[in-house]
Design an enzyme around this catalytic site. Structure first.
Site, short mmCIF file in Angstrom:
data_model
loop_
_atom_site.label_atom_id
_atom_site.label_comp_id
_atom_site.label_asym_id
_atom_site.label_seq_id
_atom_site.Cartn_x
_atom_site.Cartn_y
_atom_site.Cartn_z
N GLU A 48 8.22 -20.78 -20.22
CA GLU A 48 8.17 -19.42 -19.66
C GLU A 48 9.39 -18.62 -20.09
O GLU A 48 9.30 -17.43 -20.39
CB GLU A 48 8.05 -19.50 -18.13
CG GLU A 48 8.04 -18.18 -17.41
CD GLU A 48 6.91 -17.23 -17.85
OE1 GLU A 48 5.97 -17.67 -18.53
OE2 GLU A 48 7.01 -16.03 -17.52
N ARG A 102 2.03 1.45 -6.05
CA ARG A 102 2.08 0.46 -4.96
C ARG A 102 0.71 -0.16 -4.69
O ARG A 102 0.60 -1.09 -3.89
CB ARG A 102 2.60 1.11 -3.67
CG ARG A 102 4.01 1.63 -3.71
CD ARG A 102 4.42 2.27 -2.40
NE ARG A 102 4.33 1.31 -1.33
CZ ARG A 102 5.28 0.40 -1.06
NH1 ARG A 102 6.34 0.35 -1.84
NH2 ARG A 102 5.15 -0.45 -0.09
N CYS A 156 0.86 -1.18 0.00
CA CYS A 156 0.00 0.00 0.00
C CYS A 156 0.90 1.23 0.00
O CYS A 156 2.11 1.14 0.19
CB CYS A 156 -0.86 0.02 1.25
SG CYS A 156 -1.85 -1.47 1.43
N LYS A 162 9.08 -15.10 -22.07
CA LYS A 162 9.70 -13.86 -21.57
C LYS A 162 10.55 -13.23 -22.66
O LYS A 162 10.48 -12.03 -22.91
CB LYS A 162 10.60 -14.15 -20.35
CG LYS A 162 9.97 -14.24 -19.01
CD LYS A 162 9.22 -13.04 -18.51
CE LYS A 162 7.79 -12.90 -18.86
NZ LYS A 162 6.75 -13.79 -18.58
N LYS A 213 -1.35 -5.50 -20.36
CA LYS A 213 -1.06 -6.16 -19.09
C LYS A 213 -2.17 -7.15 -18.74
O LYS A 213 -1.91 -8.21 -18.22
CB LYS A 213 -0.91 -5.13 -17.96
CG LYS A 213 -0.54 -5.74 -16.62
CD LYS A 213 0.75 -6.53 -16.69
CE LYS A 213 1.04 -7.31 -15.44
NZ LYS A 213 2.18 -8.25 -15.60
N TRP A 258 -3.66 -1.61 -1.46
CA TRP A 258 -3.58 -2.79 -2.31
C TRP A 258 -4.09 -3.92 -1.42
O TRP A 258 -3.36 -4.40 -0.54
CB TRP A 258 -2.15 -3.05 -2.77
CG TRP A 258 -2.01 -4.31 -3.56
CD1 TRP A 258 -1.68 -5.55 -3.09
CD2 TRP A 258 -2.24 -4.49 -4.96
NE1 TRP A 258 -1.69 -6.47 -4.09
CE2 TRP A 258 -2.01 -5.85 -5.26
CE3 TRP A 258 -2.60 -3.64 -5.99
CZ2 TRP A 258 -2.14 -6.38 -6.54
CZ3 TRP A 258 -2.73 -4.16 -7.27
CH2 TRP A 258 -2.51 -5.50 -7.54
N ASN A 268 0.41 -0.45 6.27
CA ASN A 268 0.85 -1.23 5.11
C ASN A 268 1.53 -2.47 5.65
O ASN A 268 2.44 -2.39 6.46
CB ASN A 268 1.84 -0.41 4.26
CG ASN A 268 2.43 -1.26 3.14
OD1 ASN A 268 1.80 -2.20 2.68
ND2 ASN A 268 3.65 -0.93 2.72
N GLY A 269 1.05 -3.65 5.23
CA GLY A 269 1.64 -4.90 5.71
C GLY A 269 0.53 -5.90 5.98
O GLY A 269 -0.61 -5.73 5.58
N GLU A 317 8.43 -11.90 -25.72
CA GLU A 317 7.48 -10.78 -25.53
C GLU A 317 8.21 -9.47 -25.24
O GLU A 317 7.61 -8.40 -25.39
CB GLU A 317 6.45 -11.09 -24.45
CG GLU A 317 6.93 -11.25 -23.05
CD GLU A 317 5.76 -11.48 -22.08
OE1 GLU A 317 4.63 -11.08 -22.37
OE2 GLU A 317 5.99 -12.06 -21.02
N HIS A 328 12.57 -35.44 -33.04
CA HIS A 328 11.39 -35.78 -33.86
C HIS A 328 11.00 -34.65 -34.79
O HIS A 328 9.85 -34.52 -35.18
CB HIS A 328 10.22 -36.17 -32.94
CG HIS A 328 10.52 -37.36 -32.10
ND1 HIS A 328 10.57 -38.64 -32.58
CD2 HIS A 328 10.89 -37.45 -30.79
CE1 HIS A 328 10.90 -39.48 -31.62
NE2 HIS A 328 11.10 -38.78 -30.51
C1 AGP Z 1 2.95 -12.76 -19.27
O1 AGP Z 1 4.26 -12.18 -19.31
C2 AGP Z 1 1.99 -12.05 -20.17
N1 AGP Z 1 1.85 -10.70 -19.76
C3 AGP Z 1 0.66 -12.79 -20.37
O2 AGP Z 1 0.96 -14.06 -20.91
C4 AGP Z 1 -0.19 -13.04 -19.10
O3 AGP Z 1 0.46 -13.97 -18.27
C5 AGP Z 1 -1.54 -13.63 -19.54
O4 AGP Z 1 -2.20 -12.65 -20.33
C6 AGP Z 1 -2.44 -14.03 -18.37
O5 AGP Z 1 -2.76 -12.91 -17.62
P1 AGP Z 1 -3.42 -13.14 -16.15
O6 AGP Z 1 -2.40 -13.91 -15.36
O7 AGP Z 1 -3.67 -11.76 -15.62
O8 AGP Z 1 -4.69 -13.93 -16.34
#
Ligand code: AGP
Length: 605
Positions: A480, A27, A2, A484, A600, A73, A99-100, A487, A503
């Site tokens: 993953e 935050r 927070c 990373k 996001k 938060w 906050n905590g 993207e 294969h």
């Molecule tokens: C991850 O780096 C991406 N931003 C994206 O794959 C994300 O994980 C995905 O859109 C799922 O989002 P969520 O976890 O908010 O459901």
């Protein structure tokens, strides 16, 4: 996480409180509030929503020169007006922002209610103001009341207190949650983080755990928990506001990568009692666990990779039938769903449209639904039978980092809890819980390998393609790592089961192709190593990520994770690959926090 601000001095407090909170909205921002106090009255305004909604409640001519503010938060209690801070005692003579996480709030709340106290919120923080009221009524000395109060709290706190009895004074206490102090000719300041102060002063003092501070217009007094005076040494803060909001890092992503030790610590806080897992929301589910016939793990993107990790463990620990399906595929894959089906949904934002749509289908079929979510009160968290929260704090960068590793650890604990509910004793449970508890330190150790990953990322500079390979629990790590990299650096990156290369995909390997290989699972390491050698034989440059014991002298680039249970190796590996992707993107001059084409939270199907 927070945001807190406090000011007392010769000027109106409101401008600083609001400006400071706006600098701290990164935050957390699901609700906000302030208290202003003068010799006659202590007044509080608070509301669900962003800081702008709070400002609509306030007239600009509020002239009180002492006050505290908070942006929330949520960790306990969904975002609402009542759960917003500040919290006041019944007589509205004391006001507190916090906050905590007060781990023992339930027992304190019960004790206070037995003493006649009435609670109005669902938060853990409200116990603080009620305890202060209790001790202040015992002996009307706020410093002593605060010392007695914080000694009763277990967990983390940064607390600011104002009271009508001392209208020019702010009391502050700190343990594990951040709090910085400042001073200028206009007065004295406190805030959760330096960005809130930098327009007023660059001389700051970051409070230490176990300290309390008493702020008056022209002085700050510092004490330890025994009430012994301590020396306050100001330091000059070197960063400007923008970089300060990123914790001094170049990007939110790097800041969030480095927040992972504390995010994992907060996520695991209170989750074990000896060798038992602690998940009351799961225990309270009205479910016939013996009748569960199949289990689905459902999510998108990074959260989907966390599901692949969890599903492997679920099958390994429980022997139960289970599947992992991308949420965007789930409702078209004719899943077998009924009241004996357990569906586990994972989402950082809790608002992903595909995951919500999958959840609606599961609920329509009577499934038992559990969610693992980072945003309290989000749509997915409100619609499942039980919700478990990662405590990663707001994740600003589009590329998920701390949300992913906290999903891994919380899902691991959930799978252990489910095994308990199925009456299954997981082999090595003591070792697993010991290592889960040790993960924050392990993550710190891995972050120290940042220079090595930065150097290795130079191999990506002229690469159009990169490959990540692994078997079993190393496979979600490979997925993953590839996500990373692609993207944020726009390098075409793919992940394959190491055993699948021969294969077909191995046709893609040519001279100098960069292959990042994970070999952290002892029972299949030999096979993985031979798969990796197949790529070397075709000219690949291999970066091997492995444990401290694997023989790897034939490999040129080897990164070793600390000694940890193989079931948890995915966490340190993920941190290494986040750093690898970060520096790969830096090599290409990409926008780290806002990559092209991405959002996001994907709230469209
Ligand atoms: C991850 O780096 C991406 N931003 C994206 O794959 C994300 O994980 C995905 O859109 C799922 O989002 P969520 O976890 O908010 O459901």
């Amino acid at each position: 996480m927070c945001g807190i601000t406090g000011f007392t001095g010769s000027q109106p407090a409101l401008p600083f409180l609001l400006q400071g909170l706006s600098r701290l909205e990164y935050r957390g921002y699901d609700s906000a509030g302030i208290t202003l106090v003068n010799g006659k009255a202590l007044r509080t305004w608070k509301t669900k929503g962003r800081l702008a909604q709070l400002e609509e409640l306030l007239s600009k001519d509020l002239a009180e020169s002492c006050g505290i503010g908070h942006t929330r938060w949520a960790t306990h209690g969904v975002p609402s007006n009542m759960n917003a801070h500040p919290h006041m005692n019944e007589e509205e003579t004391i006001s507190v922002v916090h906050n905590g996480i007060v781990e023992n709030y339930a027992e304190l709340k019960e004790e206070l209610m037995e003493n006649g106290y009435v609670f109005h919120s669902e938060t853990d923080s409200e116990v603080i103001v009620q305890l202060l009221d209790y001790y202040y009524n015992e002996k009307p000395v706020m410093k002593e009341a605060l010392l007695k109060t914080v000694k009763r709290l277990t967990g983390s706190y940064a607390v600011c207190v104002t009271t009508i009895f001392e209208p020019d004074t702010i009391y502050v206490a700190k343990k594990e949650s951040p709090m910085v102090l400042g001073q200028s000719p206009e007065g004295t300041f406190c805030a959760s983080d330096a960005p809130a102060l930098l327009e007023y002063t660059r001389e700051i003092y970051p409070m230490q755990d176990g300290q309390i501070a008493i702020l008056n217009a022209d002085r700050i007094d510092l004490f330890d928990l025994k009430g012994k005076r301590q020396e306050l040494k100001w330091i000059h803060f070197p960063y400007d506001i923008q970089s300060a909001q990123k914790g001094g890092y170049d990007s939110y992503m790097m800041k969030e990568i480095h927040e992972q030790p504390s995010a994992i610590r907060e996520t695991l806080r209170g989750r074990f009692h000896g060798n038992k897992t602690v998940m009351p929301v799961i225990d309270q589910l009205d479910a016939d666990w013996d009748s569960i016939t199949n289990t689905y793990f459902i999510a998108c993107g990074t959260a989907y990779h966390a599901c692949i990790y969890a599903e492997i463990l679920y099958r390994r620990y429980t022997g139960k039938m289970s599947s992992v399906i991308p949420a965007s595929e789930f409702r078209y894959s004719n899943p077998s769903l009924n009241e004996h089906t357990l569906c586990i949904f994972v989402s950082q934002s809790g608002e992903t449209a595909d995951t919500l749509a999958a959840l609606r289908l599961a609920k329509s079929k009577g499934c038992i639904t559990i969610s693992v979510v980072n945003v309290l009160g989000s749509s997915i968290s409100r619609q499942t039978d039980a919700v478990l929260y990662t405590a990663a704090g707001p994740e600003i960068a589009v590329a998920s980092t701390k949300a992913y590793t906290t999903q891994l650890v919380l899902l691991h604990v959930l799978v252990l809890k489910l095994a308990e509910l199925y009456g299954i004793r997981v082999r090595g449970i003591s070792r697993l819980i010991r290592d889960l508890r040790h993960l924050p330190e392990i993550t710190e150790e891995v972050l120290a390998k940042e220079p090595q990953m930065k150097e290795l990322a130079k191999m990506l500079k002229d690469q159009k393609d990169a490959y990540f390979i692994g078997r079993q629990l190393d496979y979600p790590t490979a997925l993953e790592g590839a996500l990373k990299l692609k993207e944020i650096s726009y390098v075409h990156a793919d992940a394959y089961y190491a055993g699948e290369l021969k294969h077909g995909p191995i046709a893609l390997i040519e001279e100098n192709t960069v292959v990042t290989a994970m070999a952290t699972q002892p029972e299949i390491a030999a096979k993985t190593i031979s798969n990796i050698k197949e790529t070397v034989a075709r000219g690949a440059r291999v970066i091997l990520i492995t444990d401290p014991f694997m023989s790897a002298q034939e490999f040129e680039y080897v990164v070793r994770i600390p000694d940890i249970s193989p079931e948890l190796a995915a966490v340190p590996c993920a941190v290494l690959l986040q750093l690898f992707a970060y520096y790969g993107a830096m090599e290409k001059g990409c926008d780290i926090d806002k990559p092209r084409n991405l959002a996001k939270s994907v709230t469209v199907e």
